[in-house]
Design an enzyme around this catalytic site. Structure first.
Site, short mmCIF file in Angstrom:
data_model
loop_
_atom_site.label_atom_id
_atom_site.label_comp_id
_atom_site.label_asym_id
_atom_site.label_seq_id
_atom_site.Cartn_x
_atom_site.Cartn_y
_atom_site.Cartn_z
N LEU A 1 22.02 39.93 34.65
CA LEU A 1 23.19 40.82 34.71
C LEU A 1 24.11 40.47 35.87
CD1 LEU A 1 21.60 44.30 33.81
CD2 LEU A 1 22.50 42.53 32.29
N GLU B 1 52.56 48.93 49.05
CA GLU B 1 53.84 49.25 49.69
C GLU B 1 53.95 48.57 51.05
OE1 GLU B 1 52.45 53.10 47.60
OE2 GLU B 1 51.56 51.29 48.44
#
Length: 342
Positions: free
Chosen positions: A208, A53
């Site tokens: 990973l 916003e």
């Protein structure tokens, strides 16, 4: 004439640009419309930065137009002071007369308070436009706050004859195409954490990380009850933080965080600890035993399953899972099926 649904969908589209960058905050987009024209738009780009916003209001060149505009946003504007001031205060300050919201923010610090504050200030507030789609966008955020656990994604690959690994695997084994591998690394970049079991860590020695794409590495998690894993494994290097769930000790050593937990009700206790660590989403890339343990306790939200063209003739059977098929696509010759826990 464009509808409210059109503008909320626009909010969702721009919010998605920040996927993997806003956690633990949600993804939010906002557009401002005056006389049928978009005069401002913005989204929450990174955690700790300005909210959607704020960015949409800032982007409006002629601020006087705000007093006859409608602000659209996919999630309820906040009403509390966090990393940034309340967005509802800013909307009131600029005298924006109407706000259309995709869905309520069920996080306790917000949950209806932003709406109430704006309505008290005389702003017309409409809630629930594309509510399902707005909640889907932030399914990780809502799961975390409503169920007090991370959003859980299971991922594995199977051979065309139904196996996930050779029976007596002694070294790293990868079945899928390079395109699928790159997609998996993209998925890792979008989630907070990635988890494997001890056997997978030992046999595959995975890093990973997101080597195939640009982005942040997820937090790495490994289950190692008796701390049998060698600290020379890739999991324990400094490329990312690693959580080691064990029954021996709680200790932080460089980027490795050893966390002692009760191995009775293991999955429940792991998820409870991940909630405490503010981890909103986790990919489970473990072997059959680890994956099946999440399935058996019904602690999963979606599964992403690759079926490859390889045949193993014998090996470790794939996990047994049932759910609603969301999508089926082809990636580099592999078939990808995504299932939702129904």
């Amino acid at each position: 004439m464009k509808t409210e649904e059109f503008y909320i969908n626009k909010c969702i589209e721009i919010a998605r640009l920040a996927k993997g960058k806003t956690s633990p905050n949600p993804m939010v987009g906002s557009v401002i419309v005056c006389n049928g024209e978009i005069i401002g738009e913005g989204y929450h780009e990174n955690y700790g930065k300005a909210h959607a916003e704020v960015n949409s209001i800032t982007s409006v060149t002629d601020k006087s137009l705000l007093q006859k505009s409608t602000l659209y946003v996919n999630l309820e504007p906040c009403a509390h002071f966090g990393k940034t001031p309340p967005c509802s205060n800013l909307i009131i300050e600029y005298k924006i007369p109407k706000v259309v919201i995709g869905c309520v923010d069920t996080f306790s610090e917000v949950s209806g308070k932003g709406i109430a504050k704006m309505e008290k200030a005389g702003i017309e507030v409409i809630v629930g436009v594309l509510e399902k789609e707005s909640r889907e966008l932030n399914k990780r955020f809502f799961t975390f706050h409503e169920q007090k656990r991370p959003y859980i994604i299971l991922k594995w690959a199977i051979s065309k004859d139904g196996y996930i690994a050779p029976q007596n695997q002694i070294e790293s084994f990868w079945m899928t195409s390079s395109e699928s591998k790159k997609l998996v690394h993209k998925w890792r970049e979008e989630e907070d954490a990635i988890l494997v079991g001890r056997v997978t860590a030992e046999k595959d020695n995975p890093s990973l990380t997101v080597r195939e794409v640009e982005g942040n590495n997820p937090i790495r998690i490994v289950i190692d009850k008796d701390l049998k894993l060698s600290t020379d494994l890739n999991l324990f290097n400094s490329e990312a933080e690693t959580l080691i769930f064990n029954s021996v000790k709680t200790e932080k050593i460089y980027t490795n965080n050893f966390i002692k937990i009760d191995f009775n009700n293991l999955i429940k206790n792991i998820l409870k600890e991940l909630y405490k660590q503010n981890i909103q989403s986790v990919i489970i890339e473990g072997g059959n035993k680890t994956l099946q343990s999440f399935i058996d306790t019904n602690m999963w939200d979606e599964a992403r399953i690759f079926t490859t063209n390889k045949e193993l003739t014998d090996g470790v059977k794939a996990p047994n899972i049932k759910g609603e098929i969301i999508t089926e696509t082809e990636i580099g010759g592999d078939k990808l099926k995504i299932i939702r826990n129904d």
